[in-house]
Design an enzyme around this catalytic site. Sequence first.
Site, PDB file in Angstrom:
ATOM      1  N   GLU A 138       2.394  -0.482   9.575  1.00 12.13           N
ATOM      2  CA  GLU A 138       1.967   0.807   9.036  1.00 12.13           C
ATOM      3  C   GLU A 138       0.544   1.149   9.471  1.00 12.13           C
ATOM      4  O   GLU A 138      -0.403   0.461   9.066  1.00 12.13           O
ATOM      5  CB  GLU A 138       2.030   0.778   7.498  1.00 12.13           C
ATOM      6  CG  GLU A 138       1.548   2.080   6.868  1.00 12.13           C
ATOM      7  CD  GLU A 138       1.624   2.066   5.352  1.00 12.13           C
ATOM      8  OE1 GLU A 138       1.685   0.980   4.764  1.00 12.13           O
ATOM      9  OE2 GLU A 138       1.614   3.170   4.776  1.00 12.13           O
ATOM     10  N   GLU A 235       4.377   7.315  -2.585  1.00 16.15           N
ATOM     11  CA  GLU A 235       3.254   6.381  -2.701  1.00 16.15           C
ATOM     12  C   GLU A 235       1.990   7.195  -2.905  1.00 16.15           C
ATOM     13  O   GLU A 235       1.176   7.358  -1.990  1.00 16.15           O
ATOM     14  CB  GLU A 235       3.139   5.498  -1.454  1.00 16.15           C
ATOM     15  CG  GLU A 235       2.169   4.347  -1.639  1.00 16.15           C
ATOM     16  CD  GLU A 235       1.890   3.582  -0.355  1.00 16.15           C
ATOM     17  OE1 GLU A 235       1.800   4.192   0.719  1.00 16.15           O
ATOM     18  OE2 GLU A 235       1.767   2.354  -0.445  1.00 16.15           O
TER      19      GLU A 235
HETATM   20  O1  LIG Z   1      -1.832   1.910   1.841  1.00 14.36           O
HETATM   21  C1  LIG Z   1      -0.657   2.184   2.113  1.00 14.36           C
HETATM   22  O2  LIG Z   1      -0.319   3.304   2.456  1.00 14.36           O
HETATM   23  C2  LIG Z   1       0.397   1.196   2.047  1.00 14.36           C
HETATM   24  O3  LIG Z   1       1.527   1.568   2.135  1.00 14.36           O
HETATM   25  C3  LIG Z   1       0.108  -0.232   1.936  1.00 14.36           C
HETATM   26  O4  LIG Z   1       1.303  -0.902   1.778  1.00 14.36           O
HETATM   27  C4  LIG Z   1      -0.789  -0.634   0.835  1.00 14.36           C
HETATM   28  O5  LIG Z   1      -1.981  -1.072   1.362  1.00 14.36           O
HETATM   29 MG   LIG Z   2       1.722   3.597   2.768  1.00 17.60          MG
END
Ligand SMILES: O=C(O)C(=O)[C@H](O)CO
Ligand SMILES: [Mg+2]
Length: 278
Positions: A138, A235
Site C-alpha cells: 500500500e 478506513e
Molecule cells: O494507513 C493506511 O492507510 C493503512 O491502510 C495502513 O494499513 C495502516 O497504517
Molecule cells: Mg489504507
Amino acid sequence: MKFSANLGFLWNDRPLPEAIRAAKAAGFDAVECHWPYETPVDEVKAAMRETGLPMVGLNTRRGDVGAGDNGLSAKPGRDVEARAAIDEAIAYATAIGTPNIHVMAGFASGAEARATFAENLAYACTNAAPNGITILIEPLNKYDAPGYFLTTTDQALAIIETVQAPNLKLMFDCYHVQLMEGDITRRIETLLPWIGHFQFASVPDRGAPDHGEINYAHVFEVTRRLGYDAPLGAEYKPSGNTDDTLGWLNNAAASLPRASVRPVRSGVEAGRQRRTAT
Ligand SMILES: O=C(O)C(=O)[C@H](O)CO
Ligand SMILES: [Mg+2]
C-alpha cells in the site's frame, strides 16, 4: 456494492470482537483491521461466527513503534523481524480465514531498501500462497507518513513486476492515492487487474466519505461498473461517534440498482434494516 468497516479506525474505542458486532449492527458486509494480534484468535472467530462477517484484511506488525517503526519489510538489516511479522500475520489470517495481508514496508529509501522489500515480499507470497492468502502493498502519502518507502501506485506496480508472484497485489487506498497522484478514476480503470483491495476516506481530512475533494458516489460507481464486487474498505477517522458518521453508507445502499436496494435510515437502526432487507 459491499463495504468493509476498517476497525483500526471505526469503533476503535471498543475491543475488536465488540467492534465486529458494531459493524454488523451498522450494516457492513465485512470487517478489516490493522493489528489484531493482542486479541485471542478464538474471540475474533466467535464474533465473526456470530455476525457472519468475514475479516477481509489485516496488517503485519509495524515493529518497534516507540522507536519510530512503521513496518519492517523494506528496512535493510531487519529481515528476521520482518519475516517473523509476516509469519505471524499468515498464521493469524489463516486461523480466522482472512484472505489479504498488507505487508508494511516501513521508513526507508534507496536501492537496498527496494531489494529488501522485494525479497521479503517474495518470502511472504511464497508462504501465504498455500493458504490462499494475497499479499498487499500500500502506497502511503507523504504528509501522514513522511519517509515511508512506498508512496505511489507506479512504484508499487514496478515492485509487483519485480516480484512476479500471482498473489501480490496493490492496496488502492483512494485517500493516499488522491494526495500523492490524483486521477483516481483513470487509475482504477488502468490498475484494476493488480488491485487486491480498495480503501477510502475523505480528502484531505481523512473523515467519512461524504465531503472533501473526492466524490465517492462516483468512485463507488466506477468500481461497480468495472465489475469489482469485493467489499470496499471504509478506513476513515470518524469525527466522534462512529455510528453518527454512517450517512454515506445508507446513501450508497439507497443508490444501488433497484433489486439490490436495502432501504435504510441511519446508524444502528439503519444497519438492522440493511441486514434484513433483500
Ligand atoms: O494507513 C493506511 O492507510 C493503512 O491502510 C495502513 O494499513 C495502516 O497504517
Ligand atoms: Mg489504507
